[in-house]
Enzyme design. Sequence first.
Site, PDB file in Angstrom:
ATOM      1  N   LYS A 114       0.821  -1.219   0.000  1.00 44.87           N
ATOM      2  CA  LYS A 114       0.000   0.000   0.000  1.00 44.87           C
ATOM      3  C   LYS A 114       0.851   1.264   0.000  1.00 44.87           C
ATOM      4  O   LYS A 114       0.453   2.279  -0.561  1.00 44.87           O
ATOM      5  CB  LYS A 114      -0.954  -0.003   1.191  1.00 44.87           C
ATOM      6  CG  LYS A 114      -2.048  -1.028   0.977  1.00 44.87           C
ATOM      7  CD  LYS A 114      -3.166  -0.891   1.930  1.00 44.87           C
ATOM      8  CE  LYS A 114      -4.235  -1.879   1.499  1.00 44.87           C
ATOM      9  NZ  LYS A 114      -5.402  -1.871   2.318  1.00 44.87           N
ATOM     10  N   LYS A 196      -3.394 -10.354  -7.131  1.00 46.80           N
ATOM     11  CA  LYS A 196      -4.719 -10.784  -6.681  1.00 46.80           C
ATOM     12  C   LYS A 196      -5.803  -9.807  -7.143  1.00 46.80           C
ATOM     13  O   LYS A 196      -5.525  -8.623  -7.367  1.00 46.80           O
ATOM     14  CB  LYS A 196      -4.743 -10.975  -5.167  1.00 46.80           C
ATOM     15  CG  LYS A 196      -4.878  -9.710  -4.388  1.00 46.80           C
ATOM     16  CD  LYS A 196      -5.238  -9.958  -2.925  1.00 46.80           C
ATOM     17  CE  LYS A 196      -5.496  -8.596  -2.312  1.00 46.80           C
ATOM     18  NZ  LYS A 196      -6.374  -8.518  -1.218  1.00 46.80           N
ATOM     19  N   LYS A 199     -10.388  -5.155  -4.552  1.00 45.63           N
ATOM     20  CA  LYS A 199     -11.567  -4.296  -4.740  1.00 45.63           C
ATOM     21  C   LYS A 199     -11.217  -2.832  -4.987  1.00 45.63           C
ATOM     22  O   LYS A 199     -12.037  -2.077  -5.481  1.00 45.63           O
ATOM     23  CB  LYS A 199     -12.545  -4.439  -3.571  1.00 45.63           C
ATOM     24  CG  LYS A 199     -12.042  -3.941  -2.234  1.00 45.63           C
ATOM     25  CD  LYS A 199     -13.130  -4.122  -1.212  1.00 45.63           C
ATOM     26  CE  LYS A 199     -12.611  -4.338   0.186  1.00 45.63           C
ATOM     27  NZ  LYS A 199     -11.548  -3.465   0.667  1.00 45.63           N
TER      28      LYS A 199
HETATM   29  N1  AQP Z   1      -8.549 -11.917  -4.479  1.00 45.81           N
HETATM   30  C1  AQP Z   1      -9.025 -12.441  -3.363  1.00 45.81           C
HETATM   31  N2  AQP Z   1      -9.249 -13.774  -3.278  1.00 45.81           N
HETATM   32  C2  AQP Z   1      -9.741 -14.319  -2.141  1.00 45.81           C
HETATM   33  N3  AQP Z   1     -10.049 -13.600  -1.037  1.00 45.81           N
HETATM   34  C3  AQP Z   1      -9.849 -12.275  -1.076  1.00 45.81           C
HETATM   35  N4  AQP Z   1     -10.056 -11.295  -0.184  1.00 45.81           N
HETATM   36  C4  AQP Z   1      -9.691 -10.113  -0.729  1.00 45.81           C
HETATM   37  N5  AQP Z   1      -9.257 -10.303  -1.976  1.00 45.81           N
HETATM   38  C5  AQP Z   1      -9.335 -11.626  -2.226  1.00 45.81           C
HETATM   39  C6  AQP Z   1     -10.613 -11.481   1.154  1.00 45.81           C
HETATM   40  O1  AQP Z   1     -11.702 -10.570   1.290  1.00 45.81           O
HETATM   41  C7  AQP Z   1     -11.714 -10.034   2.617  1.00 45.81           C
HETATM   42  C8  AQP Z   1     -11.658  -8.526   2.552  1.00 45.81           C
HETATM   43  O2  AQP Z   1     -10.343  -8.147   2.214  1.00 45.81           O
HETATM   44  P1  AQP Z   1      -9.888  -6.704   1.839  1.00 45.81           P
HETATM   45  O3  AQP Z   1     -10.788  -5.695   2.472  1.00 45.81           O
HETATM   46  O4  AQP Z   1      -8.406  -6.583   2.103  1.00 45.81           O
HETATM   47  O5  AQP Z   1     -10.169  -6.728   0.279  1.00 45.81           O
HETATM   48  P2  AQP Z   1      -9.256  -6.397  -0.944  1.00 45.81           P
HETATM   49  O6  AQP Z   1     -10.091  -6.680  -2.140  1.00 45.81           O
HETATM   50  O7  AQP Z   1      -7.942  -7.066  -0.852  1.00 45.81           O
HETATM   51  O8  AQP Z   1      -9.066  -4.849  -0.727  1.00 45.81           O
HETATM   52  P3  AQP Z   1      -7.959  -3.920  -1.331  1.00 45.81           P
HETATM   53  O9  AQP Z   1      -8.113  -3.780  -2.785  1.00 45.81           O
HETATM   54  O10 AQP Z   1      -6.612  -4.313  -0.818  1.00 45.81           O
HETATM   55  O11 AQP Z   1      -8.431  -2.556  -0.794  1.00 45.81           O
HETATM   56  P4  AQP Z   1      -8.274  -1.917   0.584  1.00 45.81           P
HETATM   57  O12 AQP Z   1      -7.216  -2.694   1.301  1.00 45.81           O
HETATM   58  O13 AQP Z   1      -7.924  -0.523   0.262  1.00 45.81           O
HETATM   59  O14 AQP Z   1      -9.589  -2.059   1.269  1.00 45.81           O
HETATM   60  C9  AQP Z   1     -10.526 -10.636   3.337  1.00 45.81           C
HETATM   61  O15 AQP Z   1     -10.961 -11.772   4.065  1.00 45.81           O
HETATM   62  C10 AQP Z   1      -9.617 -11.053   2.215  1.00 45.81           C
HETATM   63  O16 AQP Z   1      -8.774 -12.116   2.596  1.00 45.81           O
END
Ligand code: AQP
Length: 333
Positions: A114, A196, A199
Amino acid sequence: MTNPPVLLSGIAPSGRLTLGNYLGAIRHWVGRQDRDDCFFPLVDLLAVTVRHDPQRFADRCRDFVALYLACGIDAQRSVVFVQSHVPAHCELAWIFECHTPIDELHRMTQFKDKSRRHAKNVNAGLMSYPVLMAADILLYKATRVPVGEDQRQHLELTRDIAQRFNTLYGPVFPLPDAHIAATGARIMSLADPSKKMSKSDSVDANIVTLLDEPARIARKIKRSVTDSESVIRADPTKPGVTNLLNILAAATDVGIASLEDRFRGLGYGALKTEVADAVVALIEPIQERFRDIRSDPASLDRLLADGRARASERAARTMSEVFETLGLIPRLG
Ligand code: AQP
């Protein structure tokens, strides 16, 4: 009779909920509701570690909660609430921050990642948010934390924090375990399967969001990156095809080996069509329920007020214990 284990899992309302969030996390929450004492916060304070739009934030948060419910979270059986509505999360996070070496936070892979992505805004919250996450979990004495593979390191940190606190002051916190699903734990980006699905990814072709129109979902999957070999098998040297197989396995509950058998001799077009159909079949009913739930924001807010009351009650018990253990003057009244 022994109490059921406490389960807690949450998502930060940044970006748009993806198929990865559903297959890696939310789907597994749904199945535990009959067995565990479940808490599902929307962890909104994590989302302000990066710049957000205050005008649209509350609505985005309501969208996320409505999606929790549309995916099958039942706010009667489980406690659904917003992290910022229960101030004890921040109180406990502060206490934990005072017991967490900065070096440990600097080592977190997500912090490094990040910091690169938000190079102009590497704030203290970006570094310390895993401590807030530890507080989210330990405030409810949760022992089961269903997450995707990417959160394993943060769970280890949570365990270290709990252990350190217990060693210094006495056994207050049980040690939580990460529950990582056998399938869907790491869904990769469609256009760049080396990373990965995330979101907050601003490249739309990389992600399938839970609110994408079905035709758009199919289009993205059909344009996903594969390779030139034309053989359908799961293999680290074939990240795109492996990702499609993983998605199909998770969406249909069929093992990878049987999918490889079934697709033997077939081309990538056939695989992509089947993945697209399976994902649309999974997401379309969620979207219908979402529209229904989202059309009544007052009910949604009432549901969150009820969740806040239930969460606060449990949080207050832990905080009394923590304050007493730390030797603070008890809060009377
Ligand atoms: N690609 C993925 N495959 C399986 N599980 C995933 N999770 C996230 N991405 C995957 C699981 O979803 C939950 C929420 O995780 P998060 O809020 O860290 O989601 P993110 O999509 O990874 O978010 P970002 O893009 O990193 O955005 P930020 O951090 O800014 O909110 C968790 O249980 C995660 O394991």
